[in-house]
Motif scaffolding. Structure first.
Motif, PDB file in Angstrom:
ATOM      1  N   VAL A 216     -15.606  -9.709  11.051  1.00 12.52           N
ATOM      2  CA  VAL A 216     -15.034 -10.914  10.445  1.00 12.52           C
ATOM      3  C   VAL A 216     -13.572 -11.071  10.842  1.00 12.52           C
ATOM      4  N   ALA A 217     -12.792  -9.991  10.719  1.00 10.93           N
ATOM      5  CA  ALA A 217     -11.362 -10.056  11.030  1.00 10.93           C
ATOM      6  C   ALA A 217     -11.126 -10.356  12.501  1.00 10.93           C
ATOM      7  N   ILE A 218     -11.858  -9.662  13.380  1.00 14.52           N
ATOM      8  CA  ILE A 218     -11.701  -9.889  14.815  1.00 14.52           C
ATOM      9  C   ILE A 218     -12.216 -11.278  15.196  1.00 14.52           C
ATOM     10  N   GLY A 219     -13.329 -11.706  14.592  1.00 17.87           N
ATOM     11  CA  GLY A 219     -13.904 -13.005  14.916  1.00 17.87           C
ATOM     12  C   GLY A 219     -12.986 -14.159  14.577  1.00 17.87           C
ATOM     13  N   LEU A 220     -12.435 -14.156  13.367  1.00 15.18           N
ATOM     14  CA  LEU A 220     -11.549 -15.246  12.948  1.00 15.18           C
ATOM     15  C   LEU A 220     -10.264 -15.258  13.766  1.00 15.18           C
ATOM     16  N   SER A 221      -9.705 -14.096  14.007  1.00 14.71           N
ATOM     17  CA  SER A 221      -8.463 -14.054  14.793  1.00 14.71           C
ATOM     18  C   SER A 221      -8.718 -14.436  16.247  1.00 14.71           C
ATOM     19  N   SER A 222      -9.912 -14.162  16.760  1.00 16.40           N
ATOM     20  CA  SER A 222     -10.236 -14.549  18.137  1.00 16.40           C
ATOM     21  C   SER A 222     -10.310 -16.064  18.295  1.00 16.40           C
ATOM     22  N   LEU A 223     -10.707 -16.771  17.233  1.00 18.77           N
ATOM     23  CA  LEU A 223     -10.708 -18.231  17.268  1.00 18.77           C
ATOM     24  C   LEU A 223      -9.286 -18.772  17.344  1.00 18.77           C
ATOM     25  N   VAL A 224      -8.364 -18.115  16.654  1.00 17.43           N
ATOM     26  CA  VAL A 224      -6.951 -18.510  16.734  1.00 17.43           C
ATOM     27  C   VAL A 224      -6.435 -18.302  18.154  1.00 17.43           C
ATOM     28  N   ILE A 225      -6.792 -17.179  18.756  1.00 14.98           N
ATOM     29  CA  ILE A 225      -6.378 -16.888  20.132  1.00 14.98           C
ATOM     30  C   ILE A 225      -6.908 -17.964  21.085  1.00 14.98           C
TER      31      ILE A 225
ATOM     32  N   LEU B 262     -17.166  -5.444  19.278  1.00 16.92           N
ATOM     33  CA  LEU B 262     -18.406  -4.909  18.729  1.00 16.92           C
ATOM     34  C   LEU B 262     -18.793  -3.619  19.455  1.00 16.92           C
ATOM     35  N   VAL B 263     -18.696  -3.640  20.780  1.00 12.99           N
ATOM     36  CA  VAL B 263     -19.011  -2.446  21.566  1.00 12.99           C
ATOM     37  C   VAL B 263     -18.041  -1.310  21.242  1.00 12.99           C
ATOM     38  N   ALA B 264     -16.753  -1.632  21.096  1.00 13.90           N
ATOM     39  CA  ALA B 264     -15.754  -0.615  20.758  1.00 13.90           C
ATOM     40  C   ALA B 264     -16.067   0.023  19.408  1.00 13.90           C
TER      41      ALA B 264
ATOM     42  N   ALA C  76      -8.651  -1.937  19.752  1.00 16.42           N
ATOM     43  CA  ALA C  76      -9.818  -2.380  18.987  1.00 16.42           C
ATOM     44  C   ALA C  76     -10.366  -1.244  18.127  1.00 16.42           C
ATOM     45  N   ALA C  77     -10.449  -0.041  18.690  1.00 14.57           N
ATOM     46  CA  ALA C  77     -10.941   1.109  17.932  1.00 14.57           C
ATOM     47  C   ALA C  77      -9.994   1.458  16.785  1.00 14.57           C
ATOM     48  N   SER C  78      -8.693   1.353  17.027  1.00 12.19           N
ATOM     49  CA  SER C  78      -7.709   1.630  15.972  1.00 12.19           C
ATOM     50  C   SER C  78      -7.821   0.613  14.842  1.00 12.19           C
ATOM     51  N   LEU C  79      -7.986  -0.654  15.200  1.00 17.55           N
ATOM     52  CA  LEU C  79      -8.121  -1.695  14.184  1.00 17.55           C
ATOM     53  C   LEU C  79      -9.431  -1.546  13.412  1.00 17.55           C
ATOM     54  N   PHE C  80     -10.455  -1.043  14.095  1.00 21.02           N
ATOM     55  CA  PHE C  80     -11.732  -0.799  13.429  1.00 21.02           C
ATOM     56  C   PHE C  80     -11.546   0.143  12.239  1.00 21.02           C
TER      57      PHE C  80
END
Length: 489
Positions: A60-69, A281-283, A45-49
């Motif tokens: 936005v990126a994590i949120g949308l992809s989390s819906l796919v998951i 978000l915390v990461a 998560a930190a690397s993707l940040f």
């Protein structure tokens, strides 16, 4: 349900349909807290940040992809809840009673790699704590074997052994452990984030990390475009979705114990999009605050805890991170490998023995440490191998079988899932073609562009599923006998 007169080569008590269905939404939720709240999950998560370039882009990126998951986990979770069978047994419906061993062993090998990676991460947190003492630091610097420092090897073996204790009493012990470990990790992560924010003088959505630093930290991610660009955000979403590639296959190992479909859906809702976004978000907050406090990008939480002035706080952080990583290893890797290996030799290997074999393989892998290096590369390379399997299983269950599984026949070597000598040629062709494009061509040749690896899992799912659907249309399966017990999905 009880299986009458199962074939000995296809059945043992661990592989049988679940008899106790007492997992509610909270237990399903904690499958995900145990899976997500780990050192590797934080590191990724930190690397993707950093690739997102801004806090808003990250959410936005994590949120949308989390819906796919969430959507994909529901698909496989509902199949597990309806049939009550683990992943390798469910795979018999699409791959054949013996062909499922191929699908099971691919997942088992992946579990062994992840088992080693997570164990190494947990032991790294302990090493970071111990080297605060001068004598331990000296030992760490001077003694080396198996390609690692002596201290790293010792900590790895200890953490490796501790995990075996958790599964001594089976899946119910796993549930109780994750119900405790998941919330505990959340408390520690929040404390870490809040403490750093206070030390940094507050929190701002403007992370203040210069582009030059972002470019340096993400140069090996295999992503075209600078951090924050469209293609960088696409890569973030793809990698986050691919991170869960292994559990898309074997989430039914857990959902089979759910009370009903509603428990699966509610547990997944809180455990995936809600929990994933909150954890990310915390990461992100922690990464920003750590940069402001220490003036450097620290992607590993144990790197942050190693800088604490208080030895007691460092100890609490190290223990919490280790517990978190034990949680994901038990949930995502030990359980899966145990069922998968047991499926190949059900008469001689039960759940516990299968898990011990997986743990032994992870121990052998340690000197080679294939998980070291770029986080996104490792996630995408491992995930790509499983894409075709998921595509085939989902297409078979939802489009070919229409959600109807003959559960009794999954344990009958002469039943409808025997196909051609126990192997479904349709699935073999589909997995072969899918793997060619998801794994072999991008990793072992230079015929495809470098960005292909980032989307290897998606390509595997799409190609494998499409080929299987085409093959099933050209070579349809025999009709299910009406006298059988069928699970409707």
């Amino acid at each position: 349900m009880d299986i009458r007169n199962p074939s000995p080569g296809l059945y043992n008590e661990d592989l049988a349909p679940a008899k106790q269905r007492n997992w509610g939404a909270f237990s399903i939720f904690n499958v995900w807290t145990s899976d997500v709240h780990s050192l590797w999950g934080y590191y990724l998560a930190a690397s993707l940040f950093l690739l997102c370039g801004s806090f808003t882009n990250f959410i936005v990126a994590i949120g949308l992809s989390s819906l796919v998951i969430f959507f994909l986990m529901n698909l496989i979770g509902y199949a597990g809840e309806k049939t009550g069978v683990p992943y390798p047994v469910l795979a018999r419906a699409s791959f054949g009673i013996w062909g499922a061993n191929l699908a099971a062993m691919v997942r088992a090998v992946v579990a062994c790699f992840w088992y080693g990676a997570q164990t190494a991460a947990a032991s790294g947190a302990v090493v970071a704590l111990l080297v605060r003492h001068e004598s331990m630091l000296e030992f760490h610097k001077t003694v080396h074997f198996l390609g690692h420092s002596g201290l790293e090897v010792i900590c790895y073996v200890i953490i490796w052994a501790l995990q075996l204790l958790i599964i001594q009493r089976g899946m119910e012990t796993v549930r109780k452990f994750q119900d405790w470990a998941g919330p505990a990790v959340w408390v520690a992560m929040l404390a870490l984030a809040i403490g750093l924010c206070v030390k940094a003088g507050g929190f701002s959505f403007d992370h203040g990390i210069p582009m030059s630093v972002l470019l340096d930290k993400t140069k090996d991610a295999g992503v075209s475009g600078e951090p924050g660009s469209f293609w960088a955000l696409m890569a973030v979403g793809a990698t986050w979705i691919t991170y869960f590639a292994a559990l898309y296959l074997n989430f039914c190992d857990f959902s089979r114990y759910a009370r009903n479909k509603d428990a699966v859906r509610k547990g997944n809702l809180w455990g995936l999009p809600v929990n994933l976004i909150a954890f990310s978000l915390v990461a992100g907050i922690t990464t920003i605050a750590a940069y402001k406090v220490y003036g450097e990008v620290l992607l590993h939480p144990e790197q942050i805890s190693a800088k604490f002035d208080s030895w007691v706080l460092a100890l609490i952080a190290a223990l919490t991170f280790a517990v978190a990583t034990l949680g994901i290893n038990v949930v995502a890797n030990f359980v899966s490998a145990a069922f998968d290996i047991s499926n190949v030799f059900p008469k001689t290997i039960d759940f516990k023995k299968g898990g011990y074999i997986a743990a032994a393989i992870a121990l052998v892998l340690y000197p080679f440490a294939p998980w070291e290096g770029n986080a996104a590369h490792f996630v995408n390379a491992i995930g790509a191998t499983m894409g075709p399997l998921l595509g085939i299983i989902l297409v078979d269950y939802y489009l070919v079988a229409k959600g109807r599984i003959n559960v009794a026949a999954l344990y009958d070597e002469h039943g409808e899932y025997r196909y051609e000598g126990g192997w479904n040629v349709n699935a073999l062709v589909a997995v072969g073609v899918g793997s060619m494009f998801s794994t072999f061509l991008p990793n072992f040749t230079s015929l495809l562009p470098s960005w292909w690896n980032t989307y290897g899992w998606f390509i595997g799912v799409g190609v494998g599923g499409a080929i299987y659907l085409a093959m099933a249309t050209l070579r349809p399966r025999a009709a299910a006998p009406s006298s059988r017990v069928v699970a409707n999905g």
